[in-house]
Design a protein around this motif. Sequence first.
Motif, PDB file in Angstrom:
ATOM      1  N   ALA A  22     -25.046  16.767 -11.482  1.00 49.02           N
ATOM      2  CA  ALA A  22     -25.653  15.529 -11.437  1.00 49.02           C
ATOM      3  C   ALA A  22     -25.791  14.655 -10.180  1.00 49.02           C
ATOM      4  O   ALA A  22     -26.599  13.584  -9.942  1.00 49.02           O
ATOM      5  N   SER A  23     -24.915  15.316  -9.000  1.00 52.44           N
ATOM      6  CA  SER A  23     -24.757  14.367  -7.994  1.00 52.44           C
ATOM      7  C   SER A  23     -25.315  15.497  -6.986  1.00 52.44           C
ATOM      8  O   SER A  23     -25.283  16.448  -6.965  1.00 52.44           O
ATOM      9  N   ASN A  24     -25.297  14.754  -5.788  1.00 51.13           N
ATOM     10  CA  ASN A  24     -25.957  15.501  -4.675  1.00 51.13           C
ATOM     11  C   ASN A  24     -24.457  15.549  -3.677  1.00 51.13           C
ATOM     12  O   ASN A  24     -24.351  16.061  -2.376  1.00 51.13           O
ATOM     13  N   ALA A  25     -23.314  15.608  -4.154  1.00 47.49           N
ATOM     14  CA  ALA A  25     -21.893  15.608  -3.288  1.00 47.49           C
ATOM     15  C   ALA A  25     -21.866  17.229  -2.989  1.00 47.49           C
ATOM     16  O   ALA A  25     -22.115  18.015  -3.750  1.00 47.49           O
TER      17      ALA A  25
ATOM     18  N   ASN B 135     -24.832  16.836   0.526  1.00 43.26           N
ATOM     19  CA  ASN B 135     -25.249  17.920   0.793  1.00 43.26           C
ATOM     20  C   ASN B 135     -26.205  17.848   2.068  1.00 43.26           C
ATOM     21  O   ASN B 135     -26.218  18.991   2.705  1.00 43.26           O
ATOM     22  N   ASN B 136     -26.759  17.062   2.411  1.00 48.43           N
ATOM     23  CA  ASN B 136     -27.711  16.846   3.453  1.00 48.43           C
ATOM     24  C   ASN B 136     -27.029  16.399   4.698  1.00 48.43           C
ATOM     25  O   ASN B 136     -26.425  15.319   4.617  1.00 48.43           O
ATOM     26  N   PRO B 137     -26.879  17.365   5.681  1.00 50.18           N
ATOM     27  CA  PRO B 137     -26.126  16.715   7.053  1.00 50.18           C
ATOM     28  C   PRO B 137     -26.460  15.654   7.449  1.00 50.18           C
ATOM     29  O   PRO B 137     -25.641  14.593   8.135  1.00 50.18           O
ATOM     30  N   ALA B 138     -27.934  15.468   7.495  1.00 49.80           N
ATOM     31  CA  ALA B 138     -28.390  14.168   8.348  1.00 49.80           C
ATOM     32  C   ALA B 138     -28.168  13.023   7.137  1.00 49.80           C
ATOM     33  O   ALA B 138     -27.842  11.994   7.986  1.00 49.80           O
ATOM     34  N   VAL B 139     -28.012  13.189   6.090  1.00 48.30           N
ATOM     35  CA  VAL B 139     -27.744  11.992   5.431  1.00 48.30           C
ATOM     36  C   VAL B 139     -26.044  11.696   5.801  1.00 48.30           C
ATOM     37  O   VAL B 139     -25.673  10.519   5.873  1.00 48.30           O
ATOM     38  N   GLY B 140     -25.144  12.700   5.853  1.00 44.35           N
ATOM     39  CA  GLY B 140     -23.905  12.487   5.901  1.00 44.35           C
ATOM     40  C   GLY B 140     -23.056  11.947   4.431  1.00 44.35           C
ATOM     41  O   GLY B 140     -22.707  13.035   3.865  1.00 44.35           O
ATOM     42  N   TRP B 141     -22.780  10.682   4.533  1.00 37.50           N
ATOM     43  CA  TRP B 141     -21.847  10.193   3.321  1.00 37.50           C
ATOM     44  C   TRP B 141     -22.468   9.027   2.646  1.00 37.50           C
ATOM     45  O   TRP B 141     -23.134   8.183   3.396  1.00 37.50           O
ATOM     46  N   ASN B 142     -22.531   9.200   1.371  1.00 34.31           N
ATOM     47  CA  ASN B 142     -23.257   8.076   0.690  1.00 34.31           C
ATOM     48  C   ASN B 142     -22.056   7.169   0.256  1.00 34.31           C
ATOM     49  O   ASN B 142     -20.969   7.490  -0.325  1.00 34.31           O
ATOM     50  N   PRO B 143     -22.368   5.822   0.283  1.00 33.71           N
ATOM     51  CA  PRO B 143     -21.534   4.607   0.066  1.00 33.71           C
ATOM     52  C   PRO B 143     -21.239   4.144  -1.391  1.00 33.71           C
ATOM     53  O   PRO B 143     -22.409   4.082  -2.127  1.00 33.71           O
ATOM     54  N   ARG B 144     -20.197   3.840  -1.882  1.00 34.96           N
ATOM     55  CA  ARG B 144     -20.323   3.032  -3.241  1.00 34.96           C
ATOM     56  C   ARG B 144     -19.419   1.991  -2.727  1.00 34.96           C
ATOM     57  O   ARG B 144     -18.138   1.818  -2.602  1.00 34.96           O
TER      58      ARG B 144
ATOM     59  N   VAL C 288     -16.364   9.787  11.245  1.00 36.29           N
ATOM     60  CA  VAL C 288     -16.001  10.750  10.453  1.00 36.29           C
ATOM     61  C   VAL C 288     -16.375  12.024  11.228  1.00 36.29           C
ATOM     62  O   VAL C 288     -17.566  12.209  11.420  1.00 36.29           O
ATOM     63  N   TRP C 289     -15.331  13.079  11.437  1.00 38.41           N
ATOM     64  CA  TRP C 289     -15.501  14.298  12.331  1.00 38.41           C
ATOM     65  C   TRP C 289     -15.323  15.330  11.172  1.00 38.41           C
ATOM     66  O   TRP C 289     -14.354  15.225  10.422  1.00 38.41           O
ATOM     67  N   LYS C 290     -15.946  16.444  11.445  1.00 40.91           N
ATOM     68  CA  LYS C 290     -15.622  17.774  10.846  1.00 40.91           C
ATOM     69  C   LYS C 290     -14.581  18.275  11.694  1.00 40.91           C
ATOM     70  O   LYS C 290     -15.139  18.463  12.999  1.00 40.91           O
ATOM     71  N   GLU C 291     -13.500  19.153  11.374  1.00 42.15           N
ATOM     72  CA  GLU C 291     -12.618  19.860  12.338  1.00 42.15           C
ATOM     73  C   GLU C 291     -13.605  20.805  13.201  1.00 42.15           C
ATOM     74  O   GLU C 291     -14.329  21.428  12.508  1.00 42.15           O
ATOM     75  N   GLY C 292     -13.302  20.564  14.493  1.00 37.36           N
ATOM     76  CA  GLY C 292     -13.964  21.648  15.309  1.00 37.36           C
ATOM     77  C   GLY C 292     -15.427  21.025  15.797  1.00 37.36           C
ATOM     78  O   GLY C 292     -15.944  22.056  16.601  1.00 37.36           O
ATOM     79  N   ASN C 293     -16.119  20.058  15.160  1.00 35.77           N
ATOM     80  CA  ASN C 293     -17.182  19.773  15.688  1.00 35.77           C
ATOM     81  C   ASN C 293     -16.922  18.246  16.483  1.00 35.77           C
ATOM     82  O   ASN C 293     -16.642  17.234  15.792  1.00 35.77           O
ATOM     83  N   PRO C 294     -17.336  18.135  17.518  1.00 38.29           N
ATOM     84  CA  PRO C 294     -17.319  16.922  18.403  1.00 38.29           C
ATOM     85  C   PRO C 294     -17.982  15.676  18.089  1.00 38.29           C
ATOM     86  O   PRO C 294     -17.731  14.599  18.381  1.00 38.29           O
ATOM     87  N   ARG C 295     -19.248  16.068  17.391  1.00 36.89           N
ATOM     88  CA  ARG C 295     -20.224  14.965  16.632  1.00 36.89           C
ATOM     89  C   ARG C 295     -19.642  14.669  15.607  1.00 36.89           C
ATOM     90  O   ARG C 295     -19.173  15.053  14.704  1.00 36.89           O
ATOM     91  N   SER C 296     -19.899  13.242  15.495  1.00 34.98           N
ATOM     92  CA  SER C 296     -19.392  12.249  14.302  1.00 34.98           C
ATOM     93  C   SER C 296     -20.591  11.563  13.513  1.00 34.98           C
ATOM     94  O   SER C 296     -21.493  11.638  13.901  1.00 34.98           O
TER      95      SER C 296
END
Length: 363
Positions: free
Chosen positions: A245-248, A270-279, A213-221
Amino acid sequence: MPSNKKQNLFKRLWRKTLSDYVTAIAWSLDGTWLAASSAAGEIVRYEVQTGKATVLQAAQGESIDVLAISAEGEFLAAGGQAGTVWIWRLENDASTLLKTLEHPRTWIDCLRWNPQCPELAFSLGRHVQVWDAMTQGVITTLNFESSSVLDIAWHPRGDLLSVSGNQIIKTWQRQDWDDDPTVLETGAASEAIAWSPEGTYFAAGNSDRSLLVWKEGNPRSWRMQDFPGKVQQLSWSMPTENNAASNAVLGAPLLASASSASIIVWTKDNNPAVGWNPRLLDAHRGKVSAIAFQPNSRLLASAAEDGYLCLWNKGSHLTQTLKDAPAELSCLVWNHSGDAIAAGDNQGNVLTWTKTMAGKGFG
Protein backbone atom coordinates in the motif's frame (compact mmCIF):
# COMPACT_ATOMS: atom_id res chain seq x y z
CA MET A 1 1.72 17.59 26.06
CA PRO A 2 1.61 13.98 24.75
CA SER A 3 -1.66 12.23 25.51
CA ASN A 4 -1.66 8.98 27.45
CA LYS A 5 -2.01 5.81 25.37
CA LYS A 6 -3.68 2.54 26.30
CA GLN A 7 -0.82 0.23 25.40
CA ASN A 8 1.64 -0.25 28.24
CA LEU A 9 4.64 -1.71 26.48
CA PHE A 10 7.16 -0.64 29.13
CA LYS A 11 7.01 -0.11 32.88
CA ARG A 12 9.44 1.69 35.14
CA LEU A 13 11.94 -0.45 37.01
CA TRP A 14 13.83 2.05 39.18
CA ARG A 15 15.12 5.60 39.55
CA LYS A 16 18.53 6.56 40.95
CA THR A 17 20.18 9.96 41.31
CA LEU A 18 23.58 11.37 40.41
CA SER A 19 24.80 14.70 41.83
CA ASP A 20 24.30 16.66 38.58
CA TYR A 21 22.89 16.66 35.03
CA VAL A 22 23.02 13.18 33.44
CA THR A 23 25.20 13.49 30.34
CA ALA A 24 25.46 9.93 29.01
CA ILE A 25 24.39 6.32 29.55
CA ALA A 26 25.91 3.09 28.18
CA TRP A 27 24.52 -0.45 28.48
CA SER A 28 26.61 -3.56 29.01
CA LEU A 29 26.48 -6.06 26.17
CA ASP A 30 24.37 -8.55 28.14
CA GLY A 31 22.06 -5.87 29.55
CA THR A 32 22.69 -6.77 33.19
CA TRP A 33 24.17 -3.37 34.08
CA LEU A 34 24.60 0.15 32.77
CA ALA A 35 26.95 3.06 33.36
CA ALA A 36 25.83 6.67 33.73
CA SER A 37 27.85 9.89 33.88
CA SER A 38 27.16 13.42 35.04
CA ALA A 39 28.17 17.03 34.52
CA ALA A 40 29.95 16.80 37.88
CA GLY A 41 32.32 14.19 36.45
CA GLU A 42 31.08 11.08 38.23
CA ILE A 43 30.65 7.69 36.55
CA VAL A 44 28.44 5.11 38.29
CA ARG A 45 27.71 1.52 37.37
CA TYR A 46 24.18 0.26 38.17
CA GLU A 47 23.03 -3.36 38.31
CA VAL A 48 19.80 -3.39 36.32
CA GLN A 49 17.79 -5.86 38.39
CA THR A 50 18.62 -4.39 41.78
CA GLY A 51 19.73 -0.83 41.08
CA LYS A 52 22.87 -1.47 43.14
CA ALA A 53 25.43 1.29 42.46
CA THR A 54 29.21 1.02 42.12
CA VAL A 55 31.16 4.26 41.74
CA LEU A 56 33.76 3.97 38.98
CA GLN A 57 34.76 7.62 39.33
CA ALA A 58 33.70 10.15 41.93
CA ALA A 59 32.64 13.68 40.99
CA GLN A 60 35.76 15.69 40.16
CA GLY A 61 34.29 19.01 39.04
CA GLU A 62 34.70 18.57 35.28
CA SER A 63 31.96 16.97 33.21
CA ILE A 64 32.04 13.52 31.66
CA ASP A 65 30.23 13.97 28.35
CA VAL A 66 30.53 10.64 26.51
CA LEU A 67 30.46 6.95 27.43
CA ALA A 68 30.82 3.95 25.12
CA ILE A 69 31.22 0.19 25.52
CA SER A 70 33.16 -1.76 22.89
CA ALA A 71 31.37 -4.08 20.47
CA GLU A 72 32.42 -7.27 22.28
CA GLY A 73 31.63 -5.76 25.67
CA GLU A 74 35.23 -5.88 26.92
CA PHE A 75 35.95 -2.18 27.45
CA LEU A 76 34.21 0.96 28.71
CA ALA A 77 35.50 4.35 27.54
CA ALA A 78 34.68 7.81 28.90
CA GLY A 79 35.74 11.34 27.97
CA GLY A 80 34.90 14.93 28.74
CA GLN A 81 35.93 18.36 29.91
CA ALA A 82 39.20 17.31 31.56
CA GLY A 83 40.74 16.23 28.25
CA THR A 84 41.21 12.68 29.53
CA VAL A 85 39.98 9.42 28.03
CA TRP A 86 39.49 6.71 30.64
CA ILE A 87 39.28 3.04 29.59
CA TRP A 88 38.06 0.30 31.93
CA ARG A 89 38.43 -3.43 31.31
CA LEU A 90 35.15 -5.22 32.00
CA GLU A 91 35.53 -8.66 33.56
CA ASN A 92 32.59 -10.56 35.06
CA ASP A 93 31.26 -8.28 37.81
CA ALA A 94 34.37 -6.11 38.00
CA SER A 95 35.46 -2.95 36.18
CA THR A 96 39.22 -2.30 36.29
CA LEU A 97 40.72 0.98 35.11
CA LEU A 98 43.05 -0.05 32.29
CA LYS A 99 44.35 3.21 30.81
CA THR A 100 44.08 6.98 31.02
CA LEU A 101 44.96 9.03 27.94
CA GLU A 102 45.77 12.62 28.88
CA HIS A 103 45.12 15.49 26.47
CA PRO A 104 45.21 18.72 28.51
CA ARG A 105 43.17 21.73 27.36
CA THR A 106 41.16 19.56 24.93
CA TRP A 107 37.46 18.91 25.60
CA ILE A 108 36.69 15.37 24.44
CA ASP A 109 33.00 15.29 23.59
CA CYS A 110 32.87 12.52 21.00
CA LEU A 111 34.16 8.94 21.05
CA ARG A 112 33.10 5.80 19.18
CA TRP A 113 34.25 2.16 19.25
CA ASN A 114 34.75 0.33 15.98
CA PRO A 115 31.76 -2.06 15.67
CA GLN A 116 34.05 -4.92 14.59
CA CYS A 117 37.12 -4.65 16.84
CA PRO A 118 38.31 -2.83 20.02
CA GLU A 119 39.56 0.34 18.33
CA LEU A 120 38.42 3.61 19.83
CA ALA A 121 38.13 6.83 17.81
CA PHE A 122 37.80 10.09 19.75
CA SER A 123 37.86 13.82 19.02
CA LEU A 124 40.87 16.01 19.82
CA GLY A 125 39.97 19.50 18.70
CA ARG A 126 40.66 19.52 14.95
CA HIS A 127 41.95 15.94 15.06
CA VAL A 128 40.65 12.42 15.65
CA GLN A 129 42.82 9.83 17.35
CA VAL A 130 42.31 6.08 16.93
CA TRP A 131 43.52 3.95 19.85
CA ASP A 132 43.87 0.15 20.01
CA ALA A 133 42.69 -1.43 23.28
CA MET A 134 44.55 -4.67 22.61
CA THR A 135 48.00 -3.12 22.12
CA GLN A 136 47.14 -0.05 24.25
CA GLY A 137 48.73 2.14 21.60
CA VAL A 138 47.73 4.91 19.20
CA ILE A 139 47.02 3.63 15.70
CA THR A 140 46.74 6.99 13.98
CA THR A 141 45.95 10.68 14.47
CA LEU A 142 43.78 12.11 11.69
CA ASN A 143 43.85 15.81 10.84
CA PHE A 144 40.39 17.22 10.12
CA GLU A 145 41.98 20.66 9.57
CA SER A 146 39.00 22.82 8.61
CA SER A 147 37.33 23.02 12.04
CA SER A 148 36.81 21.26 15.34
CA VAL A 149 35.43 17.75 15.04
CA LEU A 150 31.68 17.66 15.70
CA ASP A 151 30.81 13.99 15.26
CA ILE A 152 32.32 10.60 14.42
CA ALA A 153 30.70 7.52 12.84
CA TRP A 154 32.13 4.11 11.95
CA HIS A 155 30.64 2.19 9.04
CA PRO A 156 28.94 -1.01 10.34
CA ARG A 157 31.63 -3.06 8.56
CA GLY A 158 34.25 -1.21 10.61
CA ASP A 159 36.33 -0.40 7.53
CA LEU A 160 35.37 3.30 7.16
CA LEU A 161 35.58 6.15 9.68
CA SER A 162 33.55 9.29 8.93
CA VAL A 163 34.25 12.58 10.70
CA SER A 164 32.14 15.75 10.48
CA GLY A 165 32.79 19.40 11.19
CA ASN A 166 32.17 22.72 9.52
CA GLN A 167 31.33 22.59 5.78
CA ILE A 168 32.65 19.07 5.11
CA ILE A 169 32.64 15.40 6.11
CA LYS A 170 35.78 13.30 5.69
CA THR A 171 35.83 9.50 5.46
CA TRP A 172 39.03 7.50 5.93
CA GLN A 173 39.71 3.89 4.92
CA ARG A 174 40.79 1.82 7.92
CA GLN A 175 43.16 -0.32 5.82
CA ASP A 176 45.16 2.77 4.82
CA TRP A 177 44.91 5.67 7.25
CA ASP A 178 47.60 7.59 5.32
CA ASP A 179 45.54 7.65 2.13
CA ASP A 180 43.59 10.84 1.39
CA PRO A 181 40.05 10.72 2.80
CA THR A 182 36.90 11.01 0.72
CA VAL A 183 35.38 14.47 1.20
CA LEU A 184 31.69 15.37 1.12
CA GLU A 185 30.72 19.04 1.09
CA THR A 186 27.77 19.99 3.28
CA GLY A 187 27.77 23.79 3.21
CA ALA A 188 27.21 23.95 6.98
CA ALA A 189 28.34 22.49 10.27
CA SER A 190 27.28 18.82 10.48
CA GLU A 191 26.53 18.19 14.15
CA ALA A 192 25.18 14.65 13.77
CA ILE A 193 26.18 11.91 11.31
CA ALA A 194 25.06 8.27 11.14
CA TRP A 195 25.41 5.20 8.92
CA SER A 196 22.31 3.02 8.53
CA PRO A 197 22.58 -0.40 10.25
CA GLU A 198 23.18 -2.30 7.00
CA GLY A 199 25.62 0.38 5.76
CA THR A 200 23.70 1.39 2.64
CA TYR A 201 22.90 5.00 3.59
CA PHE A 202 24.75 7.81 5.35
CA ALA A 203 23.03 10.86 6.88
CA ALA A 204 24.18 14.24 8.16
CA GLY A 205 22.14 16.69 10.25
CA ASN A 206 23.27 20.27 9.79
CA SER A 207 23.25 23.66 11.47
CA ASP A 208 21.62 25.33 8.45
CA ARG A 209 18.38 23.43 9.21
CA SER A 210 19.01 20.79 6.57
CA LEU A 211 19.42 17.01 6.38
CA LEU A 212 21.61 15.32 3.77
CA VAL A 213 21.47 11.62 2.85
CA TRP A 214 23.87 9.73 0.59
CA LYS A 215 23.77 6.19 -0.74
CA GLU A 216 27.11 4.48 -0.24
CA GLY A 217 29.36 4.96 -3.25
CA ASN A 218 27.32 7.86 -4.68
CA PRO A 219 28.70 11.39 -4.06
CA ARG A 220 25.34 13.01 -4.87
CA SER A 221 23.02 13.54 -1.93
CA TRP A 222 19.34 13.98 -1.24
CA ARG A 223 18.71 17.25 0.59
CA MET A 224 15.84 17.90 3.01
CA GLN A 225 15.58 21.40 4.43
CA ASP A 226 13.49 24.02 6.24
CA PHE A 227 13.58 22.29 9.62
CA PRO A 228 12.60 24.52 12.58
CA GLY A 229 16.21 24.57 13.81
CA LYS A 230 19.48 22.69 13.69
CA VAL A 231 19.18 18.97 12.98
CA GLN A 232 21.03 17.57 15.99
CA GLN A 233 19.67 14.03 16.42
CA LEU A 234 19.55 11.11 13.97
CA SER A 235 18.56 7.46 14.25
CA TRP A 236 18.19 4.68 11.66
CA SER A 237 15.79 1.76 12.00
CA MET A 238 16.16 -1.81 10.81
CA PRO A 239 15.27 -2.24 7.10
CA THR A 240 11.55 -1.87 6.36
CA GLU A 241 9.29 -4.74 5.39
CA ASN A 242 7.28 -4.93 2.18
CA ASN A 243 4.11 -2.84 2.13
CA ALA A 244 2.10 -3.00 -1.07
CA ALA A 245 0.00 0.00 0.00
CA SER A 246 3.00 2.30 0.16
CA ASN A 247 5.58 3.53 -2.29
CA ALA A 248 8.46 2.75 0.06
CA VAL A 249 11.59 1.01 -1.15
CA LEU A 250 11.65 -2.60 0.02
CA GLY A 251 14.56 -3.13 2.41
CA ALA A 252 15.33 0.56 3.02
CA PRO A 253 15.44 1.62 6.70
CA LEU A 254 13.54 4.48 8.26
CA LEU A 255 15.48 7.60 9.22
CA ALA A 256 14.38 9.65 12.22
CA SER A 257 15.62 13.23 12.61
CA ALA A 258 15.03 15.69 15.44
CA SER A 259 15.11 19.47 15.31
CA SER A 260 13.88 21.65 18.16
CA ALA A 261 10.62 20.05 19.41
CA SER A 262 9.89 18.26 16.12
CA ILE A 263 10.67 14.74 14.96
CA ILE A 264 10.46 13.82 11.28
CA VAL A 265 10.65 10.20 10.16
CA TRP A 266 11.75 9.66 6.56
CA THR A 267 10.78 6.76 4.29
CA LYS A 268 12.73 6.04 1.09
CA ASP A 269 10.57 6.50 -2.00
CA ASN A 270 10.75 4.21 -5.03
CA ASN A 271 11.23 7.28 -7.22
CA PRO A 272 14.86 8.50 -6.91
CA ALA A 273 13.73 12.00 -7.90
CA VAL A 274 11.38 12.11 -4.89
CA GLY A 275 14.02 10.72 -2.56
CA TRP A 276 12.55 10.51 0.94
CA ASN A 277 9.01 11.11 2.19
CA PRO A 278 8.53 12.84 5.58
CA ARG A 279 6.18 12.10 8.45
CA LEU A 280 5.98 14.65 11.26
CA LEU A 281 5.73 13.32 14.82
CA ASP A 282 4.33 16.24 16.75
CA ALA A 283 3.82 15.42 20.42
CA HIS A 284 6.67 16.95 22.42
CA ARG A 285 6.38 20.46 23.83
CA GLY A 286 10.07 20.92 24.51
CA LYS A 287 13.30 20.44 22.60
CA VAL A 288 13.91 16.81 21.68
CA SER A 289 17.13 15.72 23.37
CA ALA A 290 17.43 12.14 22.10
CA ILE A 291 15.85 9.71 19.64
CA ALA A 292 16.64 6.03 19.11
CA PHE A 293 15.04 3.11 17.30
CA GLN A 294 14.73 -0.10 19.28
CA PRO A 295 17.43 -2.53 18.07
CA ASN A 296 16.23 -4.74 15.20
CA SER A 297 12.90 -2.93 15.20
CA ARG A 298 10.99 0.11 14.00
CA LEU A 299 9.78 1.18 17.44
CA LEU A 300 11.13 4.69 17.98
CA ALA A 301 11.80 6.20 21.41
CA SER A 302 12.10 9.95 21.90
CA ALA A 303 13.03 12.01 24.97
CA ALA A 304 12.61 15.74 25.36
CA GLU A 305 12.90 18.71 27.67
CA ASP A 306 9.18 18.39 28.44
CA GLY A 307 10.12 15.35 30.57
CA TYR A 308 8.27 12.85 28.41
CA LEU A 309 9.67 9.67 26.89
CA CYS A 310 7.48 8.72 23.91
CA LEU A 311 7.27 5.40 22.04
CA TRP A 312 6.23 5.46 18.38
CA ASN A 313 5.15 2.27 16.59
CA LYS A 314 6.80 1.95 13.15
CA GLY A 315 8.07 5.49 13.54
CA SER A 316 4.58 6.89 13.06
CA HIS A 317 1.95 6.19 15.75
CA LEU A 318 2.34 7.36 19.35
CA THR A 319 1.86 4.16 21.33
CA GLN A 320 2.93 5.00 24.88
CA THR A 321 4.09 8.03 26.85
CA LEU A 322 6.24 7.61 29.94
CA LYS A 323 6.24 10.53 32.40
CA ASP A 324 8.39 9.25 35.22
CA ALA A 325 11.23 11.79 35.02
CA PRO A 326 10.81 14.74 37.39
CA ALA A 327 12.80 17.07 35.11
CA GLU A 328 13.91 17.69 31.53
CA LEU A 329 15.21 14.51 29.88
CA SER A 330 18.76 14.75 28.57
CA CYS A 331 19.52 11.31 27.09
CA LEU A 332 18.09 7.87 26.38
CA VAL A 333 19.60 4.51 25.35
CA TRP A 334 18.10 1.09 24.53
CA ASN A 335 19.83 -2.02 25.77
CA HIS A 336 21.15 -4.33 23.03
CA SER A 337 18.21 -6.74 23.12
CA GLY A 338 15.67 -3.91 23.03
CA ASP A 339 13.73 -5.04 26.11
CA ALA A 340 14.82 -2.17 28.36
CA ILE A 341 15.37 1.60 28.10
CA ALA A 342 17.42 3.92 30.29
CA ALA A 343 17.18 7.71 30.36
CA GLY A 344 18.64 10.59 32.34
CA ASP A 345 17.43 14.09 33.19
CA ASN A 346 18.96 17.45 33.99
CA GLN A 347 18.54 16.99 37.76
CA GLY A 348 20.72 13.88 37.89
CA ASN A 349 17.98 11.24 37.79
CA VAL A 350 18.73 7.95 36.01
CA LEU A 351 15.62 5.90 35.16
CA THR A 352 15.09 2.46 33.65
CA TRP A 353 12.04 0.84 32.07
CA THR A 354 11.55 -2.81 31.12
CA LYS A 355 9.23 -4.44 28.61
CA THR A 356 5.87 -5.71 29.89
CA MET A 357 4.12 -8.85 28.65
CA ALA A 358 2.02 -6.58 26.42
CA GLY A 359 5.21 -5.48 24.70
CA LYS A 360 6.53 -8.93 23.87
CA GLY A 361 7.11 -9.18 20.15
CA PHE A 362 6.02 -5.59 19.59
CA GLY A 363 7.82 -3.26 17.15
